[in-house]
Design a protein around this motif. Structure first.
Motif, PDB file in Angstrom:
ATOM      1  N   ASP A 143     -11.408  19.954 -39.549  1.00 40.98           N
ATOM      2  CA  ASP A 143     -10.846  18.898 -39.810  1.00 40.98           C
ATOM      3  C   ASP A 143      -9.225  18.701 -39.432  1.00 40.98           C
ATOM      4  N   LYS A 170     -15.464  10.174 -39.506  1.00 40.75           N
ATOM      5  CA  LYS A 170     -15.190  11.010 -40.775  1.00 40.75           C
ATOM      6  C   LYS A 170     -15.009  12.501 -40.525  1.00 40.75           C
ATOM      7  N   THR A 171     -14.705  13.162 -41.799  1.00 37.81           N
ATOM      8  CA  THR A 171     -14.231  14.453 -41.682  1.00 37.81           C
ATOM      9  C   THR A 171     -15.330  15.084 -42.532  1.00 37.81           C
ATOM     10  N   SER A 196     -15.170  14.940 -46.180  1.00 31.97           N
ATOM     11  CA  SER A 196     -15.714  13.639 -46.796  1.00 31.97           C
ATOM     12  C   SER A 196     -17.225  14.016 -47.449  1.00 31.97           C
TER      13      SER A 196
END
Length: 701
Positions: A658, A694-695, A698
């Protein structure tokens, strides 16, 4: 005794004669929340204004003194009053302030105690400033007040290591003034305060004391030592800068410098990574499947196998207060296992982890070795730690199933094998679970709890409860070859072997990854564990190997030559007297394989080696999460941090992904696929996260 008004829950004040007793009651660990800070400020102000008060006593209810900050406030805007302001207020009191210490005084709790004028503690109390473990340094005066009380060498060690000391050391160093007799800290501290009043003792602000100077060259030596022991970490070095300020600057200037350094670290990537690791380890055991499920009681533990792993598990359990029975195949093996466990416990005794009387009691009353499985009849749990063969384990579990009592848990320490298949060997599959310890089992923190298809929820809950008893960090894993950690390990090792075939040497790889933050490179670790272990796994999996796999053979060639690592004096490295040395013969073996495969070697940069390592790790971890082998990305982070030497200050592989961006990981995989499109196939979850912007974080909620 006259009780004063309650000014702010969870801080109260009452008078005992001419002593104002201020008590913090903020269970479970009396954390320094805003309400506690405000309550301390209010009650100290009130006590200072009461003419009849001649001394102030600050203590805590419950099992401990203040054990640190309130983690619920992490990452949120600071609410007044700040801890440094409260400590300054306490220290500025014109009436003597006594701090009563029990349990643990950690972080801000110890800084609070340093702001008092006198300190008394129970003999069982422990003290520490663990902020470096969160990528920080003490930010409420700890780096300035501690070296004014204790020798600089001790202050350096406490602050840069984050370790704890006991009451006797604290007394000898000058951190506390008195060890209380008995177990009643409140009454003992009241008696101490009365004595101070009777003898006319004045306030003694720590900030007005002269800083203890370091021994000549001590600061430079500490810096050099930390450059090795805390490679890549910035917080320990910044803590040394703050301690240098305590020597060179006035207290006010040193405090200002400490605050500036603290704020610098608060904004650092390392602080974010280490805070993530901190919270992940507290979240990893929170599972819906065991929420509200009561674990079974475990007082007696059996171990099958007395080799390195079995002896380590037995030692761990004995140190945790359990009774242990260990079964081996013959009397010679039981004697050897008994001697191994005895030696490990003696080592714990030498390190101060175990008293001589405790050692004697364990060896006489709590531990026995035998060849008779019938001795497991009353064990609450039995852990198998035998050779990694499904046939050997089948024989063991059939015996355990026959002799163990109803409700006893049967656990396998397998590193790779199918726990569902192992459970099917018994008439009680609901009582079977995998407990994958890491060697040495009495030292390593990770415990993978492998839940089979038919494992009962209370058995899973018992696994997590046992891990807590043993002092382990437990991670739930599903059933597959290698579970979470070893499955990911096998994938990134293939990627690193590919880097070696492409042109890097194993020694290049080790050097690059040590610089990245690993304590040891992966090839050096293989030598330490024994190359024959991985060889056995590769041979077991060979019939299932996909013909498209670009299999690197050099590790097998070393094993065929009897080079199994440290235990044979040769592996990837040469082991003689002195430091391990790279072996040119290994380069020759690899060169022959490159030639046979038509590979022209090229130079790989350290960054490319790191990129291959991380891309392979994250890619396979994404599959592990998508398949439910790991329930969340944070489970992967905790596994790699605690069992595989991933640098804590990088937060874990998923946190790292991330940080650099999942899109960067995906680009690297695409690049490396030009060399090997079978190994470098992007995981669907990774592709989906990148497509959606997204990461991995999430997926943690």
């Amino acid at each position: 005794m006259r009780k004063g008004p309650v000014l702010s829950h969870p801080v109260t004040m009452e008078l005992h004669g001419d002593i104002a007793v201020i008590q913090v009651s903020n269970p479970p660990v009396n954390a320094l929340s805003q309400a506690v800070r405000a309550g301390l400020s209010d009650t100290v102000t009130q006590a200072a204004e009461m003419a009849e008060v001649k001394a102030i006593l600050i203590c805590c209810a419950g099992r401990t003194f203040v054990a640190g900050a309130d983690i619920r406030e992490f990452g949120k805007p600071l609410m007044e009053p700040s801890l440094p302001d409260v400590i300054d207020q306490i220290e500025a009191s014109t009436k003597p302030v006594v701090i009563a210490l029990h349990g643990t005084a950690l972080g801000g709790g110890l800084e609070l105690a340093l702001g008092g004028h006198y300190r008394i503690a129970l003999a069982s109390a422990r003290f520490g400033l663990p902020e470096v473990m969160l990528g920080l340094l003490p930010g409420a005066g700890g780096t300035q007040r501690l070296p004014r009380l204790v020798p600089m060498s001790n202050a350096i060690n406490m602050i840069t290591s984050g370790g704890q000391i006991g009451a006797q050391d604290a007394l000898e160093f000058g951190l506390i003034d008195q060890i209380a007799s008995g177990d009643d800290i409140r009454n003992a501290s009241l008696g101490y305060a009365k004595t101070l009043i009777e003898t006319g003792a004045a306030p003694r602000p720590t900030s007005r004391l002269v800083c203890n100077p370091p021994e000549p060259g001590a600061m430079d030596a500490a810096r050099a030592k930390l450059a090795k022991s805390a490679r890549g970490q910035i917080a320990p070095q910044k803590a040394l800068d703050a301690l240098r300020g305590a020597i060179d600057l006035s207290f006010a200037e040193g405090l200002a410098q400490e605050r500036a350094l603290f704020k610098e670290l608060m904004a650092s990537d390392q602080r974010g990574a280490m805070i993530h690791a901190f919270f992940a380890e507290r979240q990893v055991g929170k599972l819906d499947e065991i929420k509200g499920v009561a674990p079974r009681d475990v007082q007696t533990l059996g171990v099958v196998g007395g080799g390195t792993m079995g002896a380590g598990i037995a030692t761990n359990a004995l140190l945790a207060g359990l009774k242990v029975t260990l079964v081996e195949r013959d009397s010679e093996a039981t004697d050897r296992a008994y001697a191994t466990v005895s030696g490990l416990l003696e080592g714990a005794m030498q390190r101060g982890k175990l008293g001589e009387a405790q050692y004697g009691e364990i060896m006489s009353d709590c531990f026995k070795t035998t060849t008779d499985y019938q001795e497991f009849a009353q064990s609450d749990i039995v852990i198998e730690a035998v050779f990694e063969s499904i046939d050997v384990k089948k024989e063991v579990f059939e015996k355990l199933d026959a002799v163990c009592k109803p409700g006893a848990i049967l656990a396998s320490n397998t590193s790779y094998l199918d726990v569902d298949a192992i459970a099917a060997m018994t008439a009680r599959p609901e009582d079977v679970i995998g407990l994958h310890f890491f060697s040495p089992a009495h030292v390593m923190k990770l415990l993978e709890i492998v839940v089979a298809d038919r494992t009962a929820p209370e058995v899973t809950a018992t696994g997590f409860a046992l891990a807590k008893t043993l002092g382990k960090v437990a991670v739930r894993a599903g059933v597959c070859d290698g579970f979470i950690g070893n499955r990911i390990l096998s994938h990134y090792r293939k990627a690193l072997d590919g880097a070696v075939i492409a042109g890097a040497s194993p020694f290049d790889v080790d050097r690059a990854l040590v610089e990245f933050g690993l304590a040891m490179g992966p090839y050096a670790v293989s030598d330490l564990a024994g190359l024959d272990i991985g060889w056995a796994t590769r041979k077991r999996l060979a019939p299932r190997r996909d013909p498209r796999e670009a299999y690197a053979e050099f590790a097998d060639r070393l094993c065929e030559m009897g080079r199994f690592g440290r235990k044979t004096g040769r592996g990837y490295y040469l082991y003689g007297e002195g430091r391990p040395a790279p072996d040119p013969e290994v380069d020759g073996i690899i060169a022959e394989e490159r030639s046979a495969k038509g590979v022209i070697a090229r130079a790989l940069s350290d960054q490319e080696i790191v990129d291959r390592y991380m891309a392979a790790m994250v890619n396979e971890a994404a599959r592990v999460v998508e398949e439910g082998i790991a329930q969340r990305p944070l489970d992967v982070d905790v596994t790699l941090l605690n069992g595989y030497g991933f640098p804590r200050w990088r937060g874990g592989p998923m946190y790292y992904a991330d940080t650099v961006g999942p899109d960067k990981i995906l680009r690297d995989i695409t690049t490396f696929a030009a060399e090997d499109d079978f190994l470098w196939q992007p995981a669907p979850l990774l592709q989906r996260l990148v497509a959606e912007g997204k990461t991995f974080a999430s997926l943690n909620t």
